[in-house]
Design an enzyme around this catalytic site. Structure first.
Site, PDB file in Angstrom:
ATOM      1  CG  ASN A   1      -4.952  -8.494  14.148  1.00  0.00           C
ATOM      2  OD1 ASN A   1      -4.376  -9.217  14.974  1.00  0.00           O
ATOM      3  ND2 ASN A   1      -4.773  -8.622  12.850  1.00  0.00           N
TER       4      ASN A   1
ATOM      5  CE  LYS B   1      -1.665  -6.209  11.684  1.00  0.00           C
ATOM      6  NZ  LYS B   1      -1.503  -6.147  10.264  1.00  0.00           N
TER       7      LYS B   1
ATOM      8  CD  GLU C   1      -0.977  -9.357   8.618  1.00  0.00           C
ATOM      9  OE1 GLU C   1      -1.004  -9.787   9.786  1.00  0.00           O
ATOM     10  OE2 GLU C   1      -1.006  -8.137   8.342  1.00  0.00           O
TER      11      GLU C   1
ATOM     12  CD  GLU D   1      -8.652  -6.711   8.033  1.00  0.00           C
ATOM     13  OE1 GLU D   1      -8.431  -5.812   8.821  1.00  0.00           O
ATOM     14  OE2 GLU D   1      -8.022  -7.782   8.034  1.00  0.00           O
TER      15      GLU D   1
ATOM     16  N   GLY E   1      -1.675  -2.340   6.956  1.00  0.00           N
ATOM     17  CA  GLY E   1      -0.342  -2.016   7.436  1.00  0.00           C
ATOM     18  C   GLY E   1       0.471  -1.191   6.455  1.00  0.00           C
TER      19      GLY E   1
ATOM     20  CB  SER F   1      -4.163   2.050   6.829  1.00  0.00           C
ATOM     21  OG  SER F   1      -3.062   1.211   6.500  1.00  0.00           O
TER      22      SER F   1
HETATM   23  C1  PEP Z   1      -5.229  -5.785  10.369  1.00  0.00           C
HETATM   24  O1  PEP Z   1      -4.229  -6.294  10.826  1.00  0.00           O
HETATM   25  O2  PEP Z   1      -6.260  -6.449  10.279  1.00  0.00           O
HETATM   26  C2  PEP Z   1      -5.174  -4.390   9.940  1.00  0.00           C
HETATM   27  C3  PEP Z   1      -6.249  -3.840   9.416  1.00  0.00           C
HETATM   28  O3  PEP Z   1      -3.993  -3.732  10.122  1.00  0.00           O
HETATM   29  P1  PEP Z   1      -3.730  -2.144   9.950  1.00  0.00           P
HETATM   30  O4  PEP Z   1      -4.808  -1.423  10.704  1.00  0.00           O
HETATM   31  O5  PEP Z   1      -2.370  -1.925  10.556  1.00  0.00           O
HETATM   32  O6  PEP Z   1      -3.768  -1.851   8.488  1.00  0.00           O
END
Ligand code: PEP
Length: 253
Positions: free
Chosen positions: A9, A11, A97, A167, A173, A212
């Site tokens: 992703n 983003k 998000e 998640e 993040g 993460s």
């Molecule tokens: C995400 O944006 O779905 C995500 C898991 O981000 P990160 O890996 O940066 O935590």
């Protein structure tokens, strides 16, 4: 055995140059004998560019969001049909998000899930609890409510052509990761919820973990029984880290 999926992703990051380089670097590191599948989720403006660079390459293309409507006067929205027309096979729905920053409800997420499938896309349904909810012991309840709304609206059959992603919001993040034990426990809860409706579909659906995931923790997380891949944010913006996670998936899954 479920085929692992590693999804990136991106983003709201990138430029034509950065995106082009990232895809070239991913292509150079693909393992023709690897079992894991790859999916990249660029921002809308780069879908065409990335799609053309992936022509004939075994990496799927997806978008990060989709409208619940098929067409109409919805300025700024992008329909599932348009995404399919631009070469997408997948789309995220209900990313935290979107839920938190854009106020997306379970009802809207379910409508987006249905709209995506109606256009032939595979929705990647994201669910997860906030830190406050976890601290209050509400993790299972929240995740089951989020999955349950889609089950109620779309039916269990719809999950045979979808992907789930657990998640935890507090891990996205932030550099904080759910421990492999914590993640596995929630994945098992989700699978059991689906199994109560249809054990075969529940056994086949892929449930990704996101939050993460990095090269140094990927193998441990991905080795868990009910974790079928990763939804990767930050670490997917560099081919080196993204492909290290892909290699970990090829080794442990
Ligand atoms: C995400 O944006 O779905 C995500 C898991 O981000 P990160 O890996 O940066 O935590």
């Amino acid at each position: 055995m479920r085929t692992p999926l590693i999804a990136g992703n991106w983003k709201m990051y990138g430029s034509r140059e950065r995106v082009g380089q990232l895809i070239a670097d991913i292509r150079a590191q693909l393992d023709p004998n690897g079992r894991a599948e790859l999916l990249v989720l660029p921002p809308f403006p780069y879908l065409g560019l990335v799609g053309s660079q992936l022509d004939g390459v075994p990496v799927d293309l997806g978008a990060q969001d989709v409208s619940a409507y098929s067409e109409g006067a919805y300025t700024g929205e992008v329909s599932a049909g348009m995404l399919a027309d631009c070469g997408c096979s997948h789309v995220l729905v209900g990313h935290s998000e979107r839920r938190t920053l854009h106020g997306e409800s379970d009802e809207l997420v379910a409508a987006k899930f249905i709209a995506a499938q109606a256009a032939g896309l595979k929705p990647v349904l994201c669910v997860g609890e906030t830190l406050e909810e976890r601290d209050q012991g509400q993790t299972e309840e929240v995740v089951q409510r989020q999955v349950g709304r889609v089950l109620q609206e779309a039916g269990i059959g719809a999950f045979s052509d979808a992907v789930l992603a657990y998640e935890p919001v507090w891990a996205i993040g932030t550099g904080r990761t759910a421990s492999p034990v914590q993640a596995q426990a929630v994945h098992a809860v989700i699978r059991a919820q689906l199994a109560a409706e249809d054990a075969t579909i529940a056994g086949q659906v892929r449930i990704l973990y996101g939050g993460s995931v990095k090269p140094d923790n990927a193998a441990e997380i991905l080795a868990r029984e009910d974790i079928d891949g990763g939804l990767i944010g930050g670490a997917s913006l560099q081919a080196e880290s993204f492909m290290a996670i892909y290699r970990a998936a090829n080794q442990v899954c």
